[in-house]
Write an enzyme that holds these catalytic residues in place. Structure first.
Site, PDB file in Angstrom:
ATOM      1  N   GLN A  64       5.854 -83.376  -8.494  1.00  0.00           N
ATOM      2  CA  GLN A  64       6.830 -84.132  -9.293  1.00  0.00           C
ATOM      3  C   GLN A  64       6.088 -84.786 -10.447  1.00  0.00           C
ATOM      4  O   GLN A  64       4.988 -85.301 -10.267  1.00  0.00           O
ATOM      5  CB  GLN A  64       7.411 -85.213  -8.383  1.00  0.00           C
ATOM      6  CG  GLN A  64       7.547 -86.597  -8.960  1.00  0.00           C
ATOM      7  CD  GLN A  64       8.930 -86.830  -9.484  1.00  0.00           C
ATOM      8  OE1 GLN A  64       9.883 -86.262  -8.977  1.00  0.00           O
ATOM      9  NE2 GLN A  64       9.049 -87.625 -10.505  1.00  0.00           N
ATOM     10  N   THR A  65       6.638 -84.703 -11.627  1.00  0.00           N
ATOM     11  CA  THR A  65       5.958 -85.385 -12.721  1.00  0.00           C
ATOM     12  C   THR A  65       6.934 -85.861 -13.781  1.00  0.00           C
ATOM     13  O   THR A  65       7.969 -85.253 -13.998  1.00  0.00           O
ATOM     14  CB  THR A  65       4.910 -84.456 -13.375  1.00  0.00           C
ATOM     15  OG1 THR A  65       4.356 -85.115 -14.494  1.00  0.00           O
ATOM     16  CG2 THR A  65       5.512 -83.150 -13.815  1.00  0.00           C
ATOM     17  N   ARG A  66       6.576 -86.948 -14.409  1.00  0.00           N
ATOM     18  CA  ARG A  66       7.306 -87.393 -15.602  1.00  0.00           C
ATOM     19  C   ARG A  66       6.307 -87.552 -16.739  1.00  0.00           C
ATOM     20  O   ARG A  66       6.553 -88.243 -17.712  1.00  0.00           O
ATOM     21  CB  ARG A  66       8.075 -88.684 -15.325  1.00  0.00           C
ATOM     22  CG  ARG A  66       7.208 -89.841 -14.903  1.00  0.00           C
ATOM     23  CD  ARG A  66       8.054 -91.045 -14.540  1.00  0.00           C
ATOM     24  NE  ARG A  66       7.355 -91.913 -13.642  1.00  0.00           N
ATOM     25  CZ  ARG A  66       6.853 -93.113 -13.977  1.00  0.00           C
ATOM     26  NH1 ARG A  66       6.990 -93.576 -15.193  1.00  0.00           N
ATOM     27  NH2 ARG A  66       6.239 -93.854 -13.090  1.00  0.00           N
ATOM     28  N   HIS A 120      -2.081 -82.778 -17.492  1.00  0.00           N
ATOM     29  CA  HIS A 120      -3.481 -82.927 -17.885  1.00  0.00           C
ATOM     30  C   HIS A 120      -4.340 -82.209 -16.854  1.00  0.00           C
ATOM     31  O   HIS A 120      -3.841 -81.729 -15.839  1.00  0.00           O
ATOM     32  CB  HIS A 120      -3.844 -84.405 -17.988  1.00  0.00           C
ATOM     33  CG  HIS A 120      -3.055 -85.142 -19.024  1.00  0.00           C
ATOM     34  ND1 HIS A 120      -2.985 -84.718 -20.329  1.00  0.00           N
ATOM     35  CD2 HIS A 120      -2.268 -86.242 -18.943  1.00  0.00           C
ATOM     36  CE1 HIS A 120      -2.201 -85.542 -21.012  1.00  0.00           C
ATOM     37  NE2 HIS A 120      -1.746 -86.472 -20.187  1.00  0.00           N
ATOM     38  N   HIS A 123      -3.902 -83.277 -13.210  1.00  0.00           N
ATOM     39  CA  HIS A 123      -2.746 -82.719 -12.494  1.00  0.00           C
ATOM     40  C   HIS A 123      -3.020 -81.284 -12.068  1.00  0.00           C
ATOM     41  O   HIS A 123      -2.709 -80.880 -10.954  1.00  0.00           O
ATOM     42  CB  HIS A 123      -1.491 -82.736 -13.381  1.00  0.00           C
ATOM     43  CG  HIS A 123      -1.100 -84.095 -13.852  1.00  0.00           C
ATOM     44  ND1 HIS A 123      -0.713 -84.346 -15.141  1.00  0.00           N
ATOM     45  CD2 HIS A 123      -1.050 -85.282 -13.208  1.00  0.00           C
ATOM     46  CE1 HIS A 123      -0.427 -85.633 -15.263  1.00  0.00           C
ATOM     47  NE2 HIS A 123      -0.628 -86.217 -14.111  1.00  0.00           N
ATOM     48  N   GLY A 133       0.766 -88.860  -5.536  1.00  0.00           N
ATOM     49  CA  GLY A 133      -0.414 -89.411  -6.212  1.00  0.00           C
ATOM     50  C   GLY A 133      -0.493 -90.913  -6.024  1.00  0.00           C
ATOM     51  O   GLY A 133       0.316 -91.513  -5.309  1.00  0.00           O
ATOM     52  N   ARG A 134      -1.474 -91.505  -6.674  1.00  0.00           N
ATOM     53  CA  ARG A 134      -1.581 -92.963  -6.625  1.00  0.00           C
ATOM     54  C   ARG A 134      -0.429 -93.565  -7.428  1.00  0.00           C
ATOM     55  O   ARG A 134      -0.057 -93.056  -8.474  1.00  0.00           O
ATOM     56  CB  ARG A 134      -2.914 -93.396  -7.237  1.00  0.00           C
ATOM     57  CG  ARG A 134      -4.071 -93.093  -6.339  1.00  0.00           C
ATOM     58  CD  ARG A 134      -5.408 -93.218  -7.013  1.00  0.00           C
ATOM     59  NE  ARG A 134      -5.502 -94.202  -8.072  1.00  0.00           N
ATOM     60  CZ  ARG A 134      -6.463 -95.122  -8.175  1.00  0.00           C
ATOM     61  NH1 ARG A 134      -7.389 -95.195  -7.248  1.00  0.00           N
ATOM     62  NH2 ARG A 134      -6.515 -95.935  -9.201  1.00  0.00           N
ATOM     63  N   ASP A 135       0.138 -94.623  -6.924  1.00  0.00           N
ATOM     64  CA  ASP A 135       1.221 -95.337  -7.605  1.00  0.00           C
ATOM     65  C   ASP A 135       2.372 -94.416  -8.007  1.00  0.00           C
ATOM     66  O   ASP A 135       2.933 -94.529  -9.101  1.00  0.00           O
ATOM     67  CB  ASP A 135       0.668 -96.078  -8.831  1.00  0.00           C
ATOM     68  CG  ASP A 135       1.603 -97.195  -9.290  1.00  0.00           C
ATOM     69  OD1 ASP A 135       2.410 -97.658  -8.464  1.00  0.00           O
ATOM     70  OD2 ASP A 135       1.540 -97.583 -10.471  1.00  0.00           O
ATOM     71  N   HIS A 136       2.717 -93.498  -7.124  1.00  0.00           N
ATOM     72  CA  HIS A 136       3.814 -92.569  -7.379  1.00  0.00           C
ATOM     73  C   HIS A 136       5.106 -93.351  -7.659  1.00  0.00           C
ATOM     74  O   HIS A 136       5.469 -94.251  -6.912  1.00  0.00           O
ATOM     75  CB  HIS A 136       4.011 -91.659  -6.162  1.00  0.00           C
ATOM     76  CG  HIS A 136       5.083 -90.631  -6.334  1.00  0.00           C
ATOM     77  ND1 HIS A 136       4.809 -89.311  -6.610  1.00  0.00           N
ATOM     78  CD2 HIS A 136       6.429 -90.719  -6.303  1.00  0.00           C
ATOM     79  CE1 HIS A 136       5.934 -88.654  -6.720  1.00  0.00           C
ATOM     80  NE2 HIS A 136       6.957 -89.486  -6.544  1.00  0.00           N
ATOM     81  N   ALA A 137       5.796 -92.973  -8.715  1.00  0.00           N
ATOM     82  CA  ALA A 137       7.077 -93.592  -9.110  1.00  0.00           C
ATOM     83  C   ALA A 137       6.954 -95.096  -9.361  1.00  0.00           C
ATOM     84  O   ALA A 137       7.936 -95.822  -9.304  1.00  0.00           O
ATOM     85  CB  ALA A 137       8.163 -93.318  -8.078  1.00  0.00           C
TER      86      ALA A 137
END
Lengths: 139, 385
Positions: B192-194, B198, B201, B286-290
């Protein structure tokens, strides 16, 4: 899976085909099912009444089986850690929307398995064609 | 066999063609309620089954159960409310009413059979779902803009393909499931990405691809906050990188039409459950997702998964540290795999990248592949990011 007694409340002597149909549906989904017809109580040498039937059904269900039966009154079965009880009127079960919503509730509670496919096989063919057109799959 | 949908089966409450026409005819002259941008995204995702087992906007019993117990009243795990708020301009409705759902332009997107109308304590909702009631949190700001009255009930959503952005990439859960099966994937990991892609990712995605059959790149294209890189720019970046750097048959890209809630850990669970419905067995967290700002701890979105029974969750969270290029290792690494000090690490924050692009400086190739940097630079010149 937790055991379950599905108690279909019905007039005495009514058609028990509805029990078999429900049993087949759950069996096709991969559930362990026992359909407990009224005569089964007699065959077991027990007194032919709803109380005796309830005891037999609860014993079976406590082994993780879905037991489907019918009776004129509500069953005297205490739900517990090993089994749940769901009561439905026979007249309601014959309505498609009520039947579907009843089954869905049982699925969500983890008492019966969901249908084995996630996409209906007929629809799957159309989707494959679409995926090819979009370039996700080779022809 | 793919993972089963959440709650056992995919709901399908999406209509198009003649069926959609019938819905419009039934509701157009009756009571019409107005969807805001998030609710419109939610309507689409309930309709196409991404939010299975939800069949509509939540009633009071589900809303309370989700906020207090993180479960729907019917049993399955669910971490965030999915609700429809009444608007000032909307007509009064009562339980039993069949109403239409329109956007602010008047286009009808679906209908709802009203089951419940209930008052909500929005401050309590913010604290329970977002972990804060601080006005600077975008989710809190959103909640505080609502009326405090929710309307729940089963919906049907109308698919209007002609108006959809990224139409070729808009796959419903049943479509991704068929795709995975056709490709022979039994396991798939969702990313999932917003943000634009890079090297970090790419590294994480490829690590995950080593243990599963396929990767679902699932960029979020629903509503995000101002300052996030626009979805079309992010999609161009992905299209570019997929040309040369990923094995074609092991990756699928499709858009995720959800709105961001910035709910951190609870949204990570929400995102995971929705990806399970798309057929994914694994989900990269990931770290701090959302997350947003400093509202959540670095690892909160990963640790929240530890409290659930894996069978109940039904999708495996793959927890990753942030990745970087280490000049001493000579490759990508994370704090878990690299023994060297920060001075050897090439790592740039999103803010720093935006500042570099604004000054016409391309991010270094160790951080972003040159093809991606060019797209970002072009977008920056046009004022797209």
């Amino acid at each position: 899976m937790k055991g379950l007694v599905i108690w279909i409340r019905t007039e005495e002597g009514s058609d028990e085909i509805i029990l078999d149909r429900l049993g087949t549906e759950i069996e096709e989904r991969g559930g362990r099912v026992e359909v407990f017809h009224s005569k089964a109580v007699e065959n077991l040498g027990m007194e032919k009444n709803d109380k005796a039937k309830a005891i037999a059904c609860a014993m079976l269900a406590s082994h993780g089986v879905v037991v489907i039966t019918s009776g004129a009154d509500s069953p005297a079965i205490e739900p517990g850690e090993k089994l749940e009880v769901r009561i439905i009127e026979e007249s309601d079960l014959s309505r498609t929307d009520v039947h579907d919503s009843f089954m869905r509730d049982l699925e969500l509670a983890g008492l019966v398995p969901a249908p084995r496919y996630d996409v209906h096989p007929d629809e799957e063919k159309e989707i494959l064609k679409k995926l090819q057109n979009l370039g996700y799959l080779d022809d | 066999m793919l993972v089963p949908p959440h709650g056992g089966r995919l709901t399908d409450r999406q209509c198009e063609g003649l069926e959609a026409g019938k819905i419009i005819d039934q509701v157009k002259n009756g009571k019409l309620l107005t969807l805001n941008a998030r609710e419109k995204n939610d309507l689409e995702m309930i309709g196409n089954g991404a939010m299975s087992p939800l069949e509509g906007f939540m009633t009071g019993s589900d809303y309370d159960s989700v906020l207090d117990l993180m479960h729907l009243s019917t049993g399955p795990l669910w971490s965030l409310p999915v609700v429809f708020a009444s608007k000032e301009e909307d007509p009064d409705v009562s339980p039993g009413d069949h109403v239409g759902l329109k956007d602010i332009d008047g286009t009808i997107w679906g209908d709802m059979l009203v089951e419940d109308i209930f008052r909500a304590d929005l401050i309590a909702e913010a604290e329970k779902s977002l972990g804060t009631n601080d006005d600077s949190h975008p989710g809190v700001m959103y909640l505080k803009s609502l009326s405090g009255e929710y309307i729940g009930g089963k919906i049907r959503s109308i698919r209007r393909r002609e108006t959809e952005s990224f139409g070729n990439y808009r796959l419903d859960p049943k479509e991704t499931r068929v795709l995975f099966r056709a490709r022979g994937w039994k396991t798939a990991v969702a990313f999932q990405t917003r943000n634009p892609i890079h090297r970090a990712h790419e590294y994480i995605q490829k690590c995950a691809m080593e243990i599963v059959d396929g990767l679902l790149l699932h960029p979020l294209v629903g509503e995000t906050q101002e300052g996030d890189i626009p979805a079309d720019v992010r999609m161009r970046c992905y299209e570019e990188i997929l040309k040369d750097y990923y094995p074609r048959t092991r990756v699928a890209m499709s858009v995720f039409p959800a709105a961001m809630r910035y709910a951190g850990p609870k949204e990570a669970v929400f995102h995971a459950i929705l990806r399970k419905n798309y057929g994914c067995s694994h989900f990269i967290v990931g770290r701090d997702h959302a997350g947003v700002g400093n509202f959540y701890g670095t690892y909160d979105a990963q640790m929240i998964f530890d409290q659930f029974d894996p069978d109940e969750l039904g999708i495996v969270p793959l927890k990753f540290e942030h990745a970087f290029f280490c000049s001493k290792c000579g490759g990508m690494a994370t704090p878990k795999t690299c023994a060297h000090d920060n001075e050897y690490h090439v790592f740039l924050s999103g803010k720093k990248v935006r500042a570099m692009l604004a000054e016409g400086i391309l991010p270094p190739p160790e951080f972003t592949r040159p093809e991606i940097a060019s797209i970002l630079m072009e977008a920056a010149r046009k004022g797209d990011n």
